[in-house]
Write an enzyme that holds these catalytic residues in place. Structure first.
Site, short mmCIF file in Angstrom:
data_model
loop_
_atom_site.label_atom_id
_atom_site.label_comp_id
_atom_site.label_asym_id
_atom_site.label_seq_id
_atom_site.Cartn_x
_atom_site.Cartn_y
_atom_site.Cartn_z
N SER A 69 0.85 -0.86 0.07
CA SER A 69 0.15 -0.34 0.20
C SER A 69 0.54 1.10 0.24
O SER A 69 2.09 0.91 0.40
CB SER A 69 -0.97 -0.06 1.15
OG SER A 69 -1.97 -1.13 1.70
N1 SAH Z 1 -0.62 -4.90 3.71
C1 SAH Z 1 0.30 -5.22 2.38
C2 SAH Z 1 -0.43 -5.41 1.86
C3 SAH Z 1 -1.46 -5.47 0.97
S1 SAH Z 1 -2.36 -6.20 -0.65
C4 SAH Z 1 1.61 -4.70 1.85
O1 SAH Z 1 1.30 -3.79 2.68
O2 SAH Z 1 2.25 -5.06 1.08
C5 SAH Z 1 -2.94 -7.24 0.28
C6 SAH Z 1 -3.32 -8.37 0.61
O3 SAH Z 1 -4.55 -9.36 1.62
C7 SAH Z 1 -2.60 -9.42 -0.66
O4 SAH Z 1 -1.62 -10.02 -0.26
C8 SAH Z 1 -3.33 -10.30 -0.52
O5 SAH Z 1 -3.03 -12.02 -0.42
C9 SAH Z 1 -3.88 -10.62 0.62
N2 SAH Z 1 -5.86 -11.24 0.51
C10 SAH Z 1 -7.06 -10.94 0.17
N3 SAH Z 1 -7.64 -11.58 0.70
C11 SAH Z 1 -6.81 -12.23 1.75
C12 SAH Z 1 -7.86 -13.21 2.84
N4 SAH Z 1 -9.16 -13.61 2.78
N5 SAH Z 1 -7.08 -13.23 3.67
C13 SAH Z 1 -5.64 -12.95 4.10
N6 SAH Z 1 -4.74 -12.25 3.38
C14 SAH Z 1 -6.13 -11.55 1.94
#
Ligand code: SAH
Length: 221
Positions: A69
């Protein structure tokens, strides 16, 4: 060199807080949140090919169609949780682990869940190598939360949900806060602050328009 880049990133966050002050209802974020942002080396959380943009105030790809993000959004969502040193937090969407690292400096323990095993493994290794030692990891579907460790003072979802997941609201402590983007995946969502009061009543406030990658594995309720 890196110090200068971090200072620039903090200035960019402060500027965007100013631009959005009418929506977010404040002129500045909690200094403790800004200190955690200053203290977290974002360059260690982005792919090598994006190193030159590591401290820009924008999202970046982290592989598997996911993104780290934007720093302003990481800071804002952290601020919205109003963390205290004794708080226990649940994070859905570990991704790169950057948001996890910021949270871990501001509370007692972070439970973090990631859906994609390769990202979960990489983030865990990275965070452990950097000595963050108050984080528990799970690979799986965060839609269901992590009931074994509930209730949580704060829950943060860093992927776009179509609705507020009931299991997460249930796992929130009275007085707790859930921060989650709700809306249409890939398009536009509202960053929502969900608060549970001491009587267990829920209130929802939409704070800002955002764009997140979709939350997987949602259940129709
Ligand atoms: N906050 C993180 C990533 C944001 S992207 C950062 O700053 O790097 C969103 C993430 O949520 C992705 O890695 C995706 O795989 C994960 N995600 C999506 N659906 C999910 C779920 N149901 N449970 C756990 N993680 C999930």
């Amino acid at each position: 060199m890196k110090d200068r880049q971090i200072q620039r990133m903090l200035k960019d966050i402060e500027r965007e807080v100013q631009y959005t002050r009418a929506m977010i209802g404040k002129d500045a974020l909690d200094p403790r949140v800004m200190a955690a942002m200053a203290n977290t080396p974002r360059d260690e959380f982005v792919p090598k090919s994006f190193l030159n943009a590591a401290f820009n105030n924008g999202p970046l790809p982290i592989g598997h169609g996911q993104t780290i993000s934007q720093p302003y959004i990481v800071a804002l969502m952290t601020d919205m949780l109003a963390l205290e040193a004794d708080h226990v937090v649940l994070e859905i969407g570990t991704g790169s682990g950057y948001q996890t690292a910021v949270l871990s400096q501001l509370c007692k323990r972070v439970y973090t869940i990631e859906y994609i095993p390769a990202l979960a493994d990489a983030a865990r290794l990275r965070l452990q190598n950097h000595g963050y030692d108050n984080i528990e990891y799970m690979t799986g579907n965060g839609y269901e939360g992590w009931p074994e460790n509930a209730p949580y003072d704060g829950i943060i979802v860093t992927a776009a949900a179509s609705h507020i997941p009931k299991p997460l609201v249930e796992q929130l402590k009275p007085g707790g806060r859930l921060v989650i983007p709700v809306g249409r995946p890939h398009l536009y969502q509202e960053l929502a602050l969900v608060e549970k009061n001491q009587d267990g009543e829920i209130s929802v406030k939409n704070v800002l328009g955002v764009a997140f990658v979709p939350l997987q594995g949602e259940r129709n309720e």
